[in-house]
Design an enzyme around this catalytic site. Structure first.
Site, PDB file in Angstrom:
ATOM      1  CB  ALA A  12      -0.986  -0.057   1.422  1.00  0.00           C
ATOM      2  CD  GLU A  56       0.855  10.855   2.597  1.00  0.00           C
ATOM      3  OE1 GLU A  56       0.295   9.875   2.602  1.00  0.00           O
ATOM      4  OE2 GLU A  56       0.917  11.587   2.025  1.00  0.00           O
ATOM      5  CD  GLU A  90      13.064  10.521  12.282  1.00  0.00           C
ATOM      6  OE1 GLU A  90      12.244  11.558  12.147  1.00  0.00           O
ATOM      7  OE2 GLU A  90      14.146  10.323  12.096  1.00  0.00           O
ATOM      8  CB  SER A 116      -1.272   2.089   4.678  1.00  0.00           C
ATOM      9  OG  SER A 116       0.252   1.954   4.198  1.00  0.00           O
ATOM     10  NE  ARG A 117      -2.897   1.073  11.145  1.00  0.00           N
ATOM     11  CZ  ARG A 117      -3.438   0.043  11.180  1.00  0.00           C
ATOM     12  NH1 ARG A 117      -4.657  -0.315  11.349  1.00  0.00           N
ATOM     13  NH2 ARG A 117      -2.572  -0.967  11.616  1.00  0.00           N
ATOM     14  N   GLY A 163       5.132   8.386   1.926  1.00  0.00           N
ATOM     15  CA  GLY A 163       6.147   8.251   2.849  1.00  0.00           C
ATOM     16  C   GLY A 163       6.901   7.251   2.486  1.00  0.00           C
ATOM     17  CG  HIS A 164       5.688   2.917   1.927  1.00  0.00           C
ATOM     18  ND1 HIS A 164       4.581   3.056   1.703  1.00  0.00           N
ATOM     19  CD2 HIS A 164       6.172   2.304   2.935  1.00  0.00           C
ATOM     20  CE1 HIS A 164       3.710   2.521   2.743  1.00  0.00           C
ATOM     21  NE2 HIS A 164       4.851   2.076   3.529  1.00  0.00           N
ATOM     22  CD  GLN A 184       7.720  -0.680  12.516  1.00  0.00           C
ATOM     23  OE1 GLN A 184       6.963  -1.324  12.570  1.00  0.00           O
ATOM     24  NE2 GLN A 184       8.104   0.099  11.413  1.00  0.00           N
ATOM     25  CD  GLN A 213       3.670  -5.998  11.528  1.00  0.00           C
ATOM     26  OE1 GLN A 213       4.648  -6.416  11.327  1.00  0.00           O
ATOM     27  NE2 GLN A 213       3.454  -4.599  11.517  1.00  0.00           N
TER      28      GLN A 213
END
Ligand code: PAF
Length: 281
Positions: free
Chosen positions: A28, A184, A148, A186-187, A32-33, A153, A57
């Site tokens: 997705a 940003e 970040e 995916s949600r 950001g990616h 994580q 997870q």
């Protein structure tokens, strides 16, 4: 040319020249990616992106709507990667990563994984550390890149490589925000236009804290809790390396050194997280 690797055997056989950067993702792909991949591209000779929605997870090890409904569209992700000069994409099936369905031996995130996000999502970070350790074993990158936005994580993965002597350099990449300020994620695609508008209370409150427009942490919590359509999960002032709460902080203008404010909200069924640095870290 981007090699598409679907199996453990293929990824183990894949040889890339020079320094290898890994960008682990669950697909997705969004801007950001892209930022993570561009950073990896700039700093390494070769880049691998992994795309794997990791059941471990999610709650009930993936036996939940959140896992089932997680957006999966490999063709769209490959399309999104086209102009990014990625050497390989590792996109295994769950049965390839977990041939015994659920591993017996895990990497545990410990106390660091039980606070904040971990308090609302028990076991989540054990799933993250286990899959990231597996990806590091399989791909053997020199460097790995994480956003970040997922501050907890990132801190746990940094601690994992230190505690387990894993020879991978971890790079945190700053949060990318939409023009409206929302981080940003995916949600975000689960939000209606109205919910997105409601969610803006989160980045706005964090920004007000960072700018010193609000100093009182309870005041910030109250502002979010009072917002229509938004439920506050947590807003805490923490040490960015340990994620331990900075003790007795009620006003940010009383902080002796820099800190991180981490927060999570729920808008409808969508959980959103964000964070901001206060002062000099
Ligand atoms: O941040 C994510 O997308 C995931 O938690 C990660 C690091 C790819 C592990 O599944």
């Amino acid at each position: 040319m981007t090699h598409i690797l679907r199996t453990v055997e293929e990824v183990r056989k894949f040889h890339s020249p020079g320094c290898l950067g890994l960008v682990p993702t669950m697909g997705a792909l969004h801007t950001g990616h892209r930022e993570l991949i561009e950073r990896a591209r700039a700093e390494n000779d070769s880049v691998i992106v992994s795309i794997f929605v990791n059941p471990l997870q999610f709650s009930d090890l993936g036996d939940c709507a959140d896992y089932r409904d997680y957006p999966r569209d490999l063709a769209a992700d490959l399309e999104a990667l086209q102009d990014l000069d990625v050497d390989a994409v590792f996109a295994p099936e769950p049965s390839e990563m977990y041939p015994n369905a659920v591993p017996e031996v895990w990497v545990r995130a410990g106390e660091m994984g039980s606070r904040l996000e971990g308090a609302s999502r028990p076991g989540h970070f054990d799933g993250v550390t286990t899959v990231v350790a597996k990806l590091f074993q399989l791909i053997q990158p020199d460097r790995a890149y994480f956003g970040e936005k997922d501050a907890q994580q990132l801190a746990i993965i940094r601690r994992m490589v230190a505690d387990l002597n894993i020879p991978v350099e971890i790079t945190g990449v700053p949060i990318i925000r939409g023009t409206d300020g929302l981080a940003e994620s995916s949600r975000n695609q689960h939000l209606s236009a109205q919910q997105r508008q409601q969610a803006l209370i989160l980045p706005r409150t964090l920004s007000a804290l960072a700018q010193g427009e609000i100093s009182d942490v309870d005041h910030a919590r109250a502002a979010i809790s009072a917002a229509e359509g938004v439920e506050l999960d947590h807003l805490e002032v923490v040490d960015p390396a340990t994620l331990l709460p900075v003790p007795d902080v009620h006003r940010l203008d009383q902080l002796d050194s820099g800190a991180l404010v981490v927060a999570a909200i729920r808008v409808g069924n969508t959980r959103l997280i964000d964070n901001i640095t206060i002062g000099q870290l």
